[in-house]
Design an enzyme around this catalytic site. Structure first.
Site, short mmCIF file in Angstrom:
data_model
loop_
_atom_site.label_atom_id
_atom_site.label_comp_id
_atom_site.label_asym_id
_atom_site.label_seq_id
_atom_site.Cartn_x
_atom_site.Cartn_y
_atom_site.Cartn_z
N LYS A 1 0.84 -1.21 0.00
CA LYS A 1 0.00 0.00 0.00
C LYS A 1 0.87 1.25 0.00
O LYS A 1 0.53 2.24 -0.66
CB LYS A 1 -0.97 0.00 1.19
CG LYS A 1 -2.03 -1.08 1.03
CD LYS A 1 -3.34 -0.76 1.68
CE LYS A 1 -4.38 -1.78 1.20
NZ LYS A 1 -5.64 -1.72 1.88
N LYS B 1 -4.67 -10.78 -5.87
CA LYS B 1 -5.87 -10.96 -5.04
C LYS B 1 -6.97 -9.98 -5.46
O LYS B 1 -6.69 -8.82 -5.75
CB LYS B 1 -5.44 -10.68 -3.59
CG LYS B 1 -6.53 -10.57 -2.58
CD LYS B 1 -5.99 -10.08 -1.25
CE LYS B 1 -6.26 -8.60 -1.02
NZ LYS B 1 -7.55 -8.27 -0.45
N LYS C 1 -10.75 -4.51 -3.08
CA LYS C 1 -11.69 -3.38 -3.16
C LYS C 1 -11.02 -2.15 -3.75
O LYS C 1 -11.67 -1.33 -4.36
CB LYS C 1 -12.16 -3.00 -1.75
CG LYS C 1 -13.36 -3.76 -1.28
CD LYS C 1 -13.93 -3.10 -0.04
CE LYS C 1 -13.59 -3.87 1.21
NZ LYS C 1 -12.70 -3.18 2.12
#
Ligand code: ATP
Ligand code: LTN
Length: 338
Positions: free
Chosen positions: A120, A201, A204
């Site tokens: 991230k 993966k 969202k």
């Protein structure tokens, strides 16, 4: 497996989802489907972790709407507020309070090694300190309620290991305080991959249009996304040599249908990819239809979602406060003389 306590008390379960982006079938199959199954046998607390969501900038008006949408989806998938507690993280200030106390026993090197942090942080121009502290806040969520079991998808196993490390370190510094939580993964569906890229993966936060099937996607959108999913150049399904894209589609079908491996093989072996995708799409559409219907009903009832969230916070407050009092006492922090 049902964990048993001697006095007939149910073991406590805690889990959370961030109100960022649209809830997708990976979140449902990896986490929420299990949550619903567990609510009859355990004392469950299901949390909308809004403080985690703001570790990456969220537009305030959108975040506010997403919190209610997520609560509505929890109820729509079958979480029953009479059996389980549904609450929002920021409505119980003890989450942030305990996170600070745990931060003080957590070596910064442990946090810098987290793979989710590294992934991230790489997408951000400036990395807020909250992103580094994210797993400490997650540990606080779990330890605040002395939860024994944490049902999550596969991507959270490293955070759960860190939670146990933090709890152990606290216990060895200050004396036995926290229960060690166990990770609970589903047998099928623990890691659903992106439809556009079966090597990564389903997430969202991806903005690619064909990446994820959202729980509220209409049938024609679901059909289109699945029919366009990335596969490979093999002619048909061969269970002894499955490419990652087809494996992911079959995994999605199996997780929704609860079919056995033998049933899956009997149904799909030798089938062309076009027909396979059609069957997967119809399974997903049929499984999401009752969730979408219930979501509309929940939203149509004025004040219902806010009532559930208020009652949830009130229900967990005494547990949270008693952990904070214990931790303060253990650490030598000030408590009012009684
Ligand atoms: P983000 O991309 O914003 O990090 P996310 O899609 O990873 O979001 P989270 O809110 O972080 O979703 O996760 C909620 C729950 O869903 C967690 O238990 C997580 O392990 C599970 N989960 C997330 N993605 C998947 C997936 N692709 N397959 C299975 N479970 C998943
Ligand atoms: N980091 C989790 C969300 C989360 C969580 C928790 C999950 C925050 N606090 C406590 C289980 C228990 C994620 O899924 N990204």
């Amino acid at each position: 497996m049902v964990f048993c306590l001697p006095n007939g008390m149910k073991p406590r379960v805690f889990s959370g989802v961030q109100p960022s982006g649209d809830l997708h079938i990976g979140n449902y199959l990896g986490a929420l489907k299990n949550w619903v199954k567990m609510q009859a046998d355990y004392e469950c607390i299901y949390c909308i972790v809004d403080l985690h969501a703001v570790t990456i900038y969220q537009i305030p008006s959108e975040l506010r709407a997403k919190i209610r949408e997520l609560a509505g989806l929890f109820l729509a998938v079958g979480i029953d507020p009479k059996q389980a507690t549904v609450m929002v993280q920021s409505s119980v200030p003890a989450h942030a309070e305990l996170a600070w106390m745990l931060t003080c026993v957590t070596p910064v090197g442990w946090l810098q090694r987290m793979t989710q942090y590294k992934a991230k942080a790489a997408t951000q121009e400036t990395v807020g300190d909250g992103l580094l502290q994210y797993p400490v806040l997650m540990a606080a969520d779990i330890l605040l309620y002395q939860a024994q079991i944490v049902p999550v998808g596969d991507d959270q196993t490293q955070h759960l290991e860190l939670t146990r490390d933090i709890a152990q370190r606290f216990n060895s510094l200050y004396g036995e305080t926290f229960v060690m939580p166990q990770t609970h993964l589903p047998l099928v569906g623990a890691r659903i991959m992106g439809l556009d890229d079966p090597e990564s993966k389903m997430s969202k936060s991806s903005s690619a249009p064909g990446h994820a099937v959202a729980l509220l996607d209409p049938p024609d959108v679901i059909r289109k996304k699945i029919m366009r999913a990335t596969t490979d150049s093999r002619p048909a399904v061969n269970f002894d040599d499955l490419g990652p894209g087809v494996r992911n589609l079959l995994n999605i079908f199996q997780a929704f249908s609860d079919w056995s491996d033998a049933e899956m093989r009997a149904h799909f072996e030798g089938l062309g990819y076009g027909e396979t995708k059609k069957r997967v799409a119809e399974m997903v559409i049929a499984s999401l239809e009752p969730i979408q219907r219930r979501y509309r009903e929940v939203c149509a009832e004025p004040g219902y979602i806010d009532r559930v969230l208020r009652e949830g916070a009130e229900r967990v407050l005494p547990i949270a406060n008693s952990t904070i009092e214990l931790v303060k006492e253990r650490m030598g922090l000030y408590t009012f003389a009684s």
